[in-house]
Design a protein around this motif. Sequence first.
Motif, short mmCIF file in Angstrom:
data_model
loop_
_atom_site.label_atom_id
_atom_site.label_comp_id
_atom_site.label_asym_id
_atom_site.label_seq_id
_atom_site.Cartn_x
_atom_site.Cartn_y
_atom_site.Cartn_z
N MET A 234 -25.99 71.05 39.16
CA MET A 234 -25.56 69.92 39.13
C MET A 234 -26.12 68.79 40.27
SD MET A 234 -24.06 68.71 36.73
CE MET A 234 -23.70 69.53 35.39
N SER B 222 -23.57 70.06 24.13
CA SER B 222 -23.81 70.63 25.22
C SER B 222 -22.63 71.29 25.84
CB SER B 222 -24.27 69.62 26.32
OG SER B 222 -24.41 70.00 27.49
N VAL C 274 -22.70 64.97 34.39
CA VAL C 274 -24.01 64.76 34.73
C VAL C 274 -24.12 63.19 35.30
CG1 VAL C 274 -26.15 64.49 33.45
CG2 VAL C 274 -24.97 66.36 32.93
N LYS D 138 -31.84 73.41 30.51
CA LYS D 138 -30.49 73.61 31.31
C LYS D 138 -30.73 72.38 32.02
CE LYS D 138 -29.96 78.49 31.25
NZ LYS D 138 -29.98 79.82 32.18
N LYS E 222 -29.31 65.55 26.82
CA LYS E 222 -29.95 66.67 27.34
C LYS E 222 -31.69 66.43 27.32
CE LYS E 222 -28.59 70.67 27.05
NZ LYS E 222 -28.11 71.59 28.36
N VAL F 252 -21.88 71.38 28.72
CA VAL F 252 -21.75 70.63 30.12
C VAL F 252 -21.04 69.51 29.84
CG1 VAL F 252 -22.79 69.70 32.25
CG2 VAL F 252 -23.51 71.98 31.20
N GLU G 243 -28.33 71.25 35.57
CA GLU G 243 -26.96 71.58 34.82
C GLU G 243 -26.44 72.81 35.76
OE1 GLU G 243 -26.82 71.51 30.79
OE2 GLU G 243 -27.12 69.08 30.86
#
Length: 204
Positions: A128, A64, A71, A106, A96, A66, A125
């Motif tokens: 957020m 990912s 997260v 996403k 994910k 991110v 994501e």
Amino acid sequence: MRKSFPIFSIFLVLVISAGCIGSSDDHEDIPVNETSYITFSYNNGSSQISVDISAIDKTGMKNSSVDPILVIDAALDDSRAGILLEDGWNIVSVSKVVDEAGNDTKFGELEFRKDNLSFYIVIDEQDMTVARGYSDAVSWISGPVSGPLPEGFHKAKDKIEGWWYVFDIQENSSDSKIAMIYNDTNILYLYPSYSVINTEGIYD
């Protein structure tokens, strides 16, 4: 020689002190799977719960773009995180969300687990923010030929209220109970002590 020794001693102390100060805040080289003291604190009312980030499986976010910590941080900001943590649930993984076609979307999700039941808080994501929450209990649809609920954790949806009821069915029916009631955005009931709904007659 008498003057050089104090100067050298002062220099040595400064070097050692600088080394100690420089290493205290350096967390970038801590491997993900090793125990560390990096924690997030969730403040729910007057209580505070620390979460050891190193104990959470992050392999589901391996490819990912991110940061999994973002997260986790977003999910812990949701009230359901505090409700679950205070009831003894553990955060076991961050990953994910994968759709039915096997594609990464996403969204990321944080998994809370207790007594072989998981509850997931899903995070968008892009901004957020919390998207929804759900349990991994097996869905059960009541019908004329469906029979009684099988053993283990199963969930059924109240179509009028839009609530999900999670049942914990044991071999001994007297031990069976409703473990959780929730919708997409809130936990409404969590066995044995949390409820924001009228639970009178819930076990009748």
